[in-house]
Design a protein around this motif. Structure first.
Motif, PDB file in Angstrom:
ATOM      1  N   LEU A  11       0.821  -1.203   0.000  1.00  0.00           N
ATOM      2  CA  LEU A  11       0.000   0.000   0.000  1.00  0.00           C
ATOM      3  C   LEU A  11       0.858   1.256   0.000  1.00  0.00           C
ATOM      4  CD1 LEU A  11      -2.862  -0.975   2.458  1.00  0.00           C
ATOM      5  CD2 LEU A  11      -3.042  -0.635   0.005  1.00  0.00           C
ATOM      6  N   SER A  12       2.020   1.173   0.630  1.00  0.00           N
ATOM      7  CA  SER A  12       2.906   2.338   0.703  1.00  0.00           C
ATOM      8  C   SER A  12       3.492   2.701  -0.664  1.00  0.00           C
ATOM      9  CB  SER A  12       4.045   2.079   1.693  1.00  0.00           C
ATOM     10  OG  SER A  12       4.796   0.933   1.317  1.00  0.00           O
ATOM     11  N   VAL A  61     -12.837  -2.912  14.183  1.00  0.00           N
ATOM     12  CA  VAL A  61     -12.031  -2.689  12.979  1.00  0.00           C
ATOM     13  C   VAL A  61     -10.599  -2.433  13.442  1.00  0.00           C
ATOM     14  CG1 VAL A  61     -11.635  -1.251  10.954  1.00  0.00           C
ATOM     15  CG2 VAL A  61     -13.983  -1.714  11.716  1.00  0.00           C
ATOM     16  N   SER A  62      -9.656  -3.192  12.909  1.00  0.00           N
ATOM     17  CA  SER A  62      -8.251  -3.012  13.291  1.00  0.00           C
ATOM     18  C   SER A  62      -7.387  -2.953  12.040  1.00  0.00           C
ATOM     19  CB  SER A  62      -7.782  -4.154  14.197  1.00  0.00           C
ATOM     20  OG  SER A  62      -7.906  -5.409  13.535  1.00  0.00           O
ATOM     21  N   GLN A  63      -6.255  -2.291  12.168  1.00  0.00           N
ATOM     22  CA  GLN A  63      -5.334  -2.133  11.045  1.00  0.00           C
ATOM     23  C   GLN A  63      -3.959  -2.630  11.417  1.00  0.00           C
ATOM     24  OE1 GLN A  63      -4.479   1.917   9.790  1.00  0.00           O
ATOM     25  NE2 GLN A  63      -4.208   1.296   7.661  1.00  0.00           N
ATOM     26  N   ASP A  64      -3.382  -3.442  10.556  1.00  0.00           N
ATOM     27  CA  ASP A  64      -2.035  -3.938  10.777  1.00  0.00           C
ATOM     28  C   ASP A  64      -1.053  -2.776  10.617  1.00  0.00           C
ATOM     29  OD1 ASP A  64       0.672  -5.036   9.897  1.00  0.00           O
ATOM     30  OD2 ASP A  64      -0.373  -6.903  10.390  1.00  0.00           O
ATOM     31  N   PRO A  65      -0.229  -2.495  11.627  1.00  0.00           N
ATOM     32  CA  PRO A  65       0.669  -1.330  11.557  1.00  0.00           C
ATOM     33  C   PRO A  65       1.723  -1.437  10.464  1.00  0.00           C
ATOM     34  CG  PRO A  65       1.162  -2.686  13.481  1.00  0.00           C
ATOM     35  CD  PRO A  65      -0.103  -3.222  12.905  1.00  0.00           C
ATOM     36  N   GLU A  66       2.035  -2.656  10.044  1.00  0.00           N
ATOM     37  CA  GLU A  66       3.070  -2.827   9.028  1.00  0.00           C
ATOM     38  C   GLU A  66       2.494  -2.836   7.618  1.00  0.00           C
ATOM     39  OE1 GLU A  66       6.637  -5.958   7.792  1.00  0.00           O
ATOM     40  OE2 GLU A  66       5.615  -6.135   9.730  1.00  0.00           O
ATOM     41  N   THR A  67       1.472  -3.672   7.380  1.00  0.00           N
ATOM     42  CA  THR A  67       0.910  -3.789   6.034  1.00  0.00           C
ATOM     43  C   THR A  67      -0.154  -2.741   5.749  1.00  0.00           C
ATOM     44  OG1 THR A  67      -0.853  -5.320   6.708  1.00  0.00           O
ATOM     45  CG2 THR A  67       1.294  -6.271   6.137  1.00  0.00           C
TER      46      THR A  67
END
Length: 318
Positions: A170-171, A251-257
């Motif tokens: 995504l980055s 709802v959670s977001q992976d800090p790396e991906t």
């Protein structure tokens, strides 16, 4: 849609790819900026001769007839559907501006839209950058890939100076710019510039709906969940197109991906027939799953149904 397409001249000049003689990445002095502006003026004159009286050239001529006035290097050209690049106040149609849309972990190929021969390669410098970050550079005798793109980015000199980025993240989303500089009379001058917008999607897989705990004899709890998508999702439960009150929606977001996981629970009364839809919206996309319940027989998500007695599931079949 109108889209601004040109940074201020100072931003262009201070970018590592924009420097002439010497090493890339150094600061630009006022004198160098004036010299570069003059070089851009030369580029403008050559372009006018090559293009003839195009619409852009005609616009420039009308501006010249209006009389001298200070040049605004930060002006932005707005154009319908096409971005235009502003260099020294002149709009150049960015025919090379394109959009590439890919999914996470796929491969993207972006073209510089410029060909050079093997003979020219010794007199050319090529830079690919993403906004203000360098991606890759090719200088006589050397190719360098910056750390964030190492081991997954290559350039194809024979195919319009295209770069290929593997295992997309995504980055990696953003605007990529390719700059070609050619050595002329002892100094490098910008020969070509084009931009490509890379959009990356992360598709949520079809959610799964599973039975969890049973709060009471007449109440059953089901859970809908999915993960690995982007952007941030919104989950809702529907029955007969009416939204229901869910419980424990997270709802959670992976800090790396930067990918999201979403989960939600719903309680319902088993004494009535039901058909629930778990709907997940993210961006302009949606994905859903249906869960049906009939008294004495429970239809599970995914096309399976289960025949059950009053308190115990006896068998499952397709």
């Amino acid at each position: 849609m109108f889209a601004p397409c040109a940074p201020p001249l100072r931003e262009i000049l201070t970018a590592p790819h924009a420097l002439g003689p010497g090493k890339a990445g150094g600061p630009v002095t006022p004198g160098e900026e004036r010299a570069a502006a003059g070089g851009l003026g030369g580029l403008r004159e050559r372009s006018a001769r090559e293009r003839g009286q195009s619409g852009v050239a005609a616009f420039r001529d009308r501006a010249r007839l209006a009389g001298p006035r200070p040049m605004d290097y930060t002006q932005v050209c707005k154009c319908l559907y096409l971005n235009f690049l502003v260099l020294s106040g002149i709009c150049y149609s960015c025919s090379g501006v394109s959009q590439v849309i890919k999914a996470v972990k796929e491969m993207a190929i972006m073209s510089c839209d410029y060909n050079i021969s093997a003979k020219e390669l010794a007199r050319v410098r090529i830079y690919w950058q993403k906004e203000n970050d360098m991606v890759l550079s090719v200088t006589p005798g050397s190719t360098e890939v910056w750390p964030k793109y190492k081991n997954r980015t290559v350039i194809d000199i024979t195919n319009n100076l295209s770069i290929m980025i593997l295992d997309l993240r995504l980055s990696d989303m953003g605007k990529y710019t390719c700059v070609v500089q050619k050595l002329e009379k002892g100094s490098y001058k910008r020969e070509h510039l084009t931009s490509v917008t890379l959009s990356i999607r992360a598709y949520f897989p079809k959610p799964s709906i599973t039975a969890s705990e049973t709060p009471s004899s007449n109440i059953r709890r089901i859970t809908c969940s999915t993960s690995g998508g982007f952007p941030e999702p919104h989950l809702s439960w529907l029955e007969n197109e009416k939204e229901l009150n869910a419980i424990n929606t997270t709802v959670s977001q992976d800090p790396e991906t930067k990918l999201y996981t979403v989960s939600s629970e719903l309680d319902f009364n088993v004494t009535s027939n039901h058909s629930f839809v778990c709907l997940i919206k993210y961006g302009d996309l949606t994905v859903s799953q249906t869960y049906s319940w009939q008294t004495g027989k429970r239809y599970c998500s995914g096309g399976f149904y289960c025949i059950e007695s009053v308190k115990k599931i006896q068998s499952c079949a397709v």
